[in-house]
Design a protein around this motif. Structure first.
Motif, PDB file in Angstrom:
ATOM      1  N   UNK A 113      64.480  71.906  64.557  1.00 24.70           N
ATOM      2  CA  UNK A 113      63.070  71.595  64.333  1.00 24.70           C
ATOM      3  C   UNK A 113      63.022  71.036  63.049  1.00 24.70           C
ATOM      4  N   UNK A 114      61.823  70.502  62.860  1.00 23.63           N
ATOM      5  CA  UNK A 114      61.544  69.725  61.483  1.00 23.63           C
ATOM      6  C   UNK A 114      61.733  70.494  60.271  1.00 23.63           C
ATOM      7  N   UNK A 115      61.216  71.831  60.477  1.00 22.45           N
ATOM      8  CA  UNK A 115      61.509  72.873  59.055  1.00 22.45           C
ATOM      9  C   UNK A 115      63.021  73.043  59.052  1.00 22.45           C
ATOM     10  N   UNK A 116      63.799  73.472  60.262  1.00 21.26           N
ATOM     11  CA  UNK A 116      65.145  73.802  60.187  1.00 21.26           C
ATOM     12  C   UNK A 116      65.802  72.652  59.661  1.00 21.26           C
ATOM     13  N   UNK A 117      65.652  71.275  59.868  1.00 21.50           N
ATOM     14  CA  UNK A 117      66.374  70.444  59.239  1.00 21.50           C
ATOM     15  C   UNK A 117      66.158  70.009  57.785  1.00 21.50           C
ATOM     16  N   UNK A 118      64.935  70.444  57.457  1.00 19.22           N
ATOM     17  CA  UNK A 118      64.768  70.483  55.762  1.00 19.22           C
ATOM     18  C   UNK A 118      65.723  71.492  55.230  1.00 19.22           C
ATOM     19  N   UNK A 119      65.652  72.841  56.078  1.00 21.94           N
ATOM     20  CA  UNK A 119      66.371  73.872  55.358  1.00 21.94           C
ATOM     21  C   UNK A 119      67.792  73.508  55.386  1.00 21.94           C
ATOM     22  N   UNK A 120      68.311  72.751  56.433  1.00 25.18           N
ATOM     23  CA  UNK A 120      69.831  72.207  56.301  1.00 25.18           C
ATOM     24  C   UNK A 120      70.091  71.353  55.145  1.00 25.18           C
ATOM     25  N   UNK A 121      69.135  70.406  54.745  1.00 26.20           N
ATOM     26  CA  UNK A 121      69.338  69.579  53.610  1.00 26.20           C
ATOM     27  C   UNK A 121      69.097  70.190  52.243  1.00 26.20           C
ATOM     28  N   UNK A 122      68.424  71.552  52.375  1.00 22.38           N
ATOM     29  CA  UNK A 122      68.584  72.248  51.277  1.00 22.38           C
ATOM     30  C   UNK A 122      68.859  73.704  51.281  1.00 22.38           C
ATOM     31  N   UNK A 123      70.228  73.889  51.487  1.00 25.76           N
ATOM     32  CA  UNK A 123      70.853  75.133  51.674  1.00 25.76           C
ATOM     33  C   UNK A 123      70.643  76.188  50.587  1.00 25.76           C
ATOM     34  N   UNK A 124      70.439  75.739  49.195  1.00 27.52           N
ATOM     35  CA  UNK A 124      70.296  76.576  48.192  1.00 27.52           C
ATOM     36  C   UNK A 124      68.943  77.109  48.202  1.00 27.52           C
ATOM     37  N   UNK A 125      67.881  76.695  48.936  1.00 26.23           N
ATOM     38  CA  UNK A 125      66.672  77.346  49.071  1.00 26.23           C
ATOM     39  C   UNK A 125      66.460  77.907  50.308  1.00 26.23           C
ATOM     40  N   UNK A 126      67.533  78.483  50.921  1.00 29.01           N
ATOM     41  CA  UNK A 126      67.393  79.077  52.325  1.00 29.01           C
ATOM     42  C   UNK A 126      67.892  80.643  52.194  1.00 29.01           C
ATOM     43  N   UNK A 127      67.019  81.545  52.831  1.00 26.13           N
ATOM     44  CA  UNK A 127      67.022  82.665  52.823  1.00 26.13           C
ATOM     45  C   UNK A 127      67.022  83.417  54.043  1.00 26.13           C
ATOM     46  N   UNK A 128      67.715  84.446  54.471  1.00 28.34           N
ATOM     47  CA  UNK A 128      67.685  85.326  55.667  1.00 28.34           C
ATOM     48  C   UNK A 128      67.271  86.739  55.383  1.00 28.34           C
ATOM     49  N   UNK A 129      66.413  87.165  56.199  1.00 30.80           N
ATOM     50  CA  UNK A 129      65.989  88.604  56.182  1.00 30.80           C
ATOM     51  C   UNK A 129      66.628  89.356  57.261  1.00 30.80           C
ATOM     52  N   UNK A 130      67.731  89.711  56.953  1.00 24.45           N
ATOM     53  CA  UNK A 130      68.556  90.465  57.954  1.00 24.45           C
ATOM     54  C   UNK A 130      68.150  92.090  57.908  1.00 24.45           C
ATOM     55  N   UNK A 131      68.256  92.841  59.165  1.00 24.65           N
ATOM     56  CA  UNK A 131      67.804  94.123  59.109  1.00 24.65           C
ATOM     57  C   UNK A 131      68.461  95.191  58.373  1.00 24.65           C
ATOM     58  N   UNK A 132      69.336  94.739  57.434  1.00 23.84           N
ATOM     59  CA  UNK A 132      70.217  95.636  56.527  1.00 23.84           C
ATOM     60  C   UNK A 132      71.270  96.659  57.102  1.00 23.84           C
ATOM     61  N   UNK A 133      71.468  96.454  58.357  1.00 30.43           N
ATOM     62  CA  UNK A 133      72.602  97.024  58.882  1.00 30.43           C
ATOM     63  C   UNK A 133      73.937  96.539  58.822  1.00 30.43           C
TER      64      UNK A 133
END
Length: 897
Positions: free
Chosen positions: A441-461
């Protein structure tokens, strides 16, 4: 006009005052005999989607056994195995889950700290109590059939021996069989009554022996027993493995709780049969609530047994190998038992799953923009969850070797390995783990170009691993008058095994040195548990230049018990020690980091009808002294129970419990030293000045709790009915000298009358209750009063049963929370203290009306239909606004084989 009755409504601070657990604790249990604990929820029809549990333990045990309650006769019924019933007493509490208001418990306040305590009477003592007695100056001894005995239909004969110093003529005595006077058909003398009924049908039957005096009918004794037909299909199955007995049931349920509507279908079946050598038992529960987003709701089980030599159980199991290892957890798998040498050498093996896999459902990558300053903004790319939840598949493997059959000695050696399957669940840790569909997706492509600004909300398990070794020893001597039992265990727990075992490279990254010999040992041991830096306690010490293997003391647990039965005394001495790092993922309710002893003695008087039990316990936490303070707990209990054989006197049970806790830490804070207790003892943190530095110290623990409980019940004959009146009360008061708002006070009182009419097949109950509680030093208070009217009636020769009840509950609550203020106006870490939040004060007044009704029609032996419905209406003002009405409708078809 239909008689009505009133059932206790003990509602202590429920969310909306319309649901509470209704339960009358039994007067006593009998050692070595199965027991039932029965309860209901006010205004609620029991269902499989709202599971209920009884957590029970022998007094002094450190863990509760979790037993799921079955549904029978519109009530929850938990069947307690004979092995749990051990003198002098047992403790239990009740939990009902998945209710609209959350979870309910009985007792409602601190049930695990102050559970229900019931005396356990040796079987030889209670036989006399049930079979013999004195009533209206007449001594009786029931010869046959005994109370609650099960006899074949062709062997029913009633015989009762009587003795009295009075001159009693034959015409003054009589016998009632199933509500019908059959005195003219019985053989009656002044000292003996016998009656042989004809054409006895299977089922429950009642017998009553009475005496006529001054134109009044005085009941001497009344009891029930059951009759079975050995030629019936369900009895023939015992001798024919091809003709099973059992039942099947399908049902539809529509319910609305808290504004949430549900429609559910359920089906369940049970089949059993066998011969004297081979037995089998099959069961299944299927529900439309089954979903891959939750742990399994459907249940299947099979139990196959050949003599007492070989047994295999498949499906959903509740194994109980060792209380420190496996207790109270449902497992999907297989358990086998091989018993040899007359059960003196036994092997047990268990394999299965504690949890099934529940996948994590990620959403789409979103771009979030936030303002750094007035003219500057920044953005991050976040991958969130489309649905909450997620679980690794958790595998379990356990084995047990048992030597001896407990007559007089038994030794058990146990091993258990639990490990999450890391391959069963995919979690994304960084942008490189993401599939192409998320990055295309367009936003996904932006995230791939800016990995330092990428965050993941995992469920904490995180995947976990657990390894336990346990041993248990039992010894009996002098005809079981001496009993010794010891359980010991050691546990290793890893809170995150995803990185694999600890290697030399990983240790170097952490700043430690680990030699190749230790790494080799870790690799060999990895079949049992993966060892890395995420252990509860690592079995070796690491520093910059060496590795030292050692055994951490916090991974151990033990419980020892000695019981002596002499001279009408049951003396028990127990000691337990559980380290802070001991963990078993398959044992629920295990308390860690405490040690201490318990001494109790029960004395029997007056031909085993009066029981006095006293106990003292002393416990501490911080058992390996790795924390800054240690809390000591002392407990004192005294219980007196009287179960007279003469029914002219009531059953009485009175209990007193006192408990105090103190960690020896004084409340100190220089900011509040000159302030009154309402401020000084409400400080958020305990502060000391050490060498000129301000230091946060341990929080003071200094409290005491006094609980008084009592029950009085009396059976009597009135209005041609057998009645039992009861009154019970409970008062609990907690004083906290370390925290100003830590006080709690609660009081419950209930009155009840249960009646069984003799001339007509009707049961009625009459009860009423009040409840008051205060907390936060009186800031919060709740007053509840409740009544409930209920009746059940049988028609058509007991083929049709109809019941109904109407309940009312009134609640008034004043609720206020605490907020934090600071001394001197400027809020800092050290000068915070709690004060009542005046803006949060709210009064809630509500009136609840509860209607329940239902029926069951037994078309014939094989077929039955049942209908259950309920409706709750709550009128409330203040607090949370309007509360939606609740309704419940369930239709079931039952087939008996």
């Amino acid at each position: 006009m239909w008689p009505v009755a009133v059932i206790v409504v003990l509602m202590v601070a429920p969310v909306n005052a319309r649901q509470s657990v209704l339960h009358q604790a039994p007067d006593f249990f009998v050692s070595g005999r199965e027991a039932e604990i029965r309860f209901t929820v006010s205004g609620f029809t029991p269902s499989e989607s709202q599971p209920a549990y009884v957590l029970i333990r022998e007094t002094g045990r450190q863990t509760f056994r979790r037993i799921r309650a079955e549904i029978a006769d519109n009530s929850y019924v938990a069947k307690i195995s004979a092995g749990v019933m051990s003198p002098p007493s047992v403790e239990y509490y009740i939990l009902v889950e998945n209710l609209p208001g959350g979870q309910l418990s009985y007792p409602p306040a601190s049930p695990d700290d102050f559970p229900v305590t019931v005396q356990v009477i040796p079987q030889e003592d209670v036989v006399t109590y049930r079979r013999t007695g004195v009533e209206h100056n007449v001594e009786y001894t029931i010869l046959t059939p005994l109370p609650d005995e099960r006899v074949p239909y062709f062997d029913v004969a009633v015989a009762v021996a009587l003795y009295s110093e009075l001159e009693i003529g034959d015409s003054e005595l009589g016998i009632i069989w199933n509500r019908t006077d059959v005195s003219d058909q019985a053989d009656i003398s002044g000292r003996f009554v016998s009656y042989i009924p004809q054409n006895v049908r299977p089922g429950t039957h009642s017998v009553e022996i009475y005496r006529i005096a001054d134109d009044r009918k005085l009941t001497i004794v009344r009891w029930d027993f059951s009759v079975y037909d050995p030629d019936a299909a369900f009895e023939r199955a015992v001798n024919n493995p091809f003709i099973p007995y059992g039942s099947a049931e399908v049902g539809y349920r529509n319910q609305s709780f808290g504004g949430f509507n549900q429609n559910m279908l359920t089906g369940q079946t049970r089949l059993a049969g066998g011969t004297n050598e081979f037995r089998y038992n099959l069961s299944a529960l299927i529900t439309s609530e089954e979903t891959s987003r939750l742990q399994a709701q459907n249940r299947y089980s099979a139990d196959l047994q050949y003599r007492n030599i070989f047994q295999v159980q498949l499906g959903d199991l509740y194994p109980d190998m060792n209380p420190f290892m496996i207790s109270g957890r449902r497992i999907l798998g297989v358990e086998t038992a091989v018993r040899t040498l007359r059960q003196n050498l036994n092997f047990y093996f268990l394999f299965g799953q504690l949890n099934r896999r529940v996948g994590v459902r990620y959403g789409e990558i979103e771009k979030q923009i936030f303002q750094v300053s007035e003219n500057i903004s920044d953005s991050v790319y976040v991958l969130g969850l489309r649905e909450s939840g997620g679980a690794y598949r958790r595998d379990i493997l356990a084995a047990r070797l048992e030597v001896g059959n407990n007559r007089p000695f038994r030794l058990g050696l146990n091993m258990m390995r639990i490990q999450d399957d890391t391959s069963s669940l995919t979690l994304f840790d960084n942008i490189d783990d993401l599939p192409d569909r998320l990055l295309s997706t367009p936003i996904g492509a932006e995230a791939r170009d800016n990995p330092d600004q990428f965050r993941i909300n995992n469920p904490g398990i995180r995947p976990q691993g657990n390894f336990v070794l346990a041993t248990d020893i039992q010894f009996n001597a002098d005809r079981n008058r001496i009993h010794f039992q010891s359980d010991m265990a050691a546990s290793l727990m890893n809170n995150d095994i995803s990185a694999g075992i600890l290697t030399e490279e990983r240790a170097e990254e952490l700043g430690y040195f680990i030699d190749s010999k230790t790494v080799s040992w870790i690799e060999r041991f990895s079949w049992f548990i993966i060892i890395n830096e995420n252990m509860n306690a690592t079995p070796f010490r690491l520093d910059e230049d060496q590795t030292e293997v050692f055994v951490p003391s916090g991974i151990f647990a033990n419980h020892n018990r000695m019981q002596l039965n002499y001279f009408n005394h049951t003396l028990s001495v127990q000691y337990r020690w559980v380290g802070p790092d001991y963990t078993s993922l398959a044992s629920s309710g295990l308390r860690r980091d405490y040690s201490g002893f318990l001494i109790s003695d029960r004395v029997r008087f007056l031909s085993n009808t009066l029981f006095i039990t006293g106990s003292f316990e002393n416990y501490r936490d911080n058992v390996i002294n790795n924390r800054s303070s240690t809390t000591w707990t002392n407990g004192y209990r005294l219980n007196t129970s009287w179960f007279p054989a003469d029914r002219d006197f009531p059953n009485i049970s009175i209990g007193i419990t006192y408990q105090d806790r103190d960690n020896g830490i004084a409340r100190t804070n220089p900011w509040f030293a000159a302030e009154p207790a309402v401020i000084r003892n409400a400080a958020v943190r305990n502060i000391s000045i050490v060498n000129g530095d301000t230091v946060v110290t341990a929080t003071p623990r200094n409290s005491s709790t006094l609980q008084i409980t009592g029950t009085v019940s009396k059976q009597f004959e009135w209005l041609d009915a057998t009645n039992e009146a009861s009154i019970s009360f409970s008062n609990i008061a907690t004083r906290d000298n370390g925290f100003y708002y830590g006080e709690f006070n609660g009081f419950n009182l209930s009155l009840g009358l249960r009646s069984l009419l003799r001339r007509i097949p009707m049961k009625v109950n009459m009860t009423a209750s009040i409840s008051r509680s205060e907390s936060l030093a009186g800031l919060n208070s709740t007053n509840i009063a409740g009544i409930n009217a209920a009746v059940s009636y049988e028609f058509l020769d007991q083929r049709l049963n109809v019941f109904g009840d109407l309940g009312y509950a009134s609640r008034t609550s004043d609720l206020q929370s605490l907020t934090i203020e600071s001394m001197g106006g400027e809020l800092s870490v050290f000068n915070k203290f709690y004060v009542p939040d005046a803006e949060s004060l709210v009064r809630i007044e509500s009136n609840s009306y509860i209607v329940r009704a239902g029926s069951r029609f037994n078309i014939d032996w094989n077929h039955a239909v049942a209908l259950d419905l309920s409706y709750n209406n709550v009128v409330s003002k203040g607090g949370f606004g309007a509360i939606p009405n609740d309704r419940f409708l369930q239709i079931r078809y039952i087939f008996n084989l």
